[in-house]
Design an enzyme around this catalytic site. Sequence first.
Site, PDB file in Angstrom:
ATOM      1  N   ASP A  57     -45.193   6.369 -37.732  1.00 29.57           N
ATOM      2  CA  ASP A  57     -44.298   5.576 -37.075  1.00 29.57           C
ATOM      3  C   ASP A  57     -43.432   6.589 -36.395  1.00 29.57           C
ATOM      4  O   ASP A  57     -42.413   7.135 -37.069  1.00 29.57           O
ATOM      5  CB  ASP A  57     -43.624   4.638 -37.717  1.00 29.57           C
ATOM      6  N   TYR A 149     -36.190  -1.558 -21.576  1.00 30.30           N
ATOM      7  CA  TYR A 149     -37.216  -0.836 -21.256  1.00 30.30           C
ATOM      8  C   TYR A 149     -36.742   0.421 -20.298  1.00 30.30           C
ATOM      9  O   TYR A 149     -37.031   1.483 -20.416  1.00 30.30           O
ATOM     10  CB  TYR A 149     -38.609  -1.465 -20.575  1.00 30.30           C
TER      11      TYR A 149
END
Length: 243
Positions: A57, A149
Site C-alpha cells: 500500500d 482528485y
Amino acid sequence: MSHHNRVAVVTGAGRGIGQAISTTLAERGASVVLVDMADPSETASKISGETLSITADVSHEDEWARIAAETVERFGQADIVINNAGIFELNPIEELDLLVWRKVMSVNLDAHFFSAKHFVPLMRKRQWGRFVSISSNSIGLAQQGMSAYMASKMGVLGFVRGLANDVGGDGITVNALLPSLTRTPGTAHAIDMAAPPVVAAQAIKRIAEPQDIVGAVAFLTSDDAAFMTGQSVVVDGGLYRSS
C-alpha cells in the site's frame, strides 16, 4: 536497449497504464520492480526479463521502506521510480468528507513524497536517477465533483518542481506526466459514457490506450532526457492546450 542495466520501480503495475509502463521498460532492458495493492503476477508473466513483485500500500511510509529494502536486496540498486498508483473519487463538494479527502491525498500525493525519501539516497550513490509522477490533464479542464482528485494531482506538479530543485545536482531528474482519460480496467465502468465528449474535444479523435502513454515515460527515464527536469508533460491527444 535504452534502459539496459537500470532498475525501475513502478507502482500500480498490476494493470492498465502501470502494466504498459512496466512491460515497455522491461523490453528496453530494465529490471522491473512491480508494486501493486494486489499481486501483480499478470504483469510479471508478460515480462521475459528480471522482475520483483511486491504487494504494498503506497500510502504508508513503512511500505516504501520495505519496497526500497527488497529492491536493494534483489538488485543492489534503484535507478527509476514511476509513481503511477492512484485513486479517483467523484464527489460534489457538499458530499466530500475529510476521510475521502485524506484517502485521495495519501495515495495520489503522499506516496510520491515517500518514494523520494526512500529512493533519492540510493540514486545519489550512483549520481543517476529518474522520477516520473503520473498527474492528470483534468487539472486544466472544467469538470465537476473532482476537487479532491484535482488538488492531489496539482499537488504532484508542485512536489515535482520542488524535488527537481533539491536533486538536480545529483544526476537525478524529476518530471510529471499528465495523461488524458485512458482505456484501462480502472476506467471500464465509465469509459462508454465519458469517452464521446473527451474524444470530441481532442485533436486526435480517439480514446487513449495505455501504450499511448508509455513513450513519454520511456523518454523521461532515459539518458536522452538528462537535461529535462521539473517539467509537466501533457500526453492527451491535444485536449489540454497548456501554452
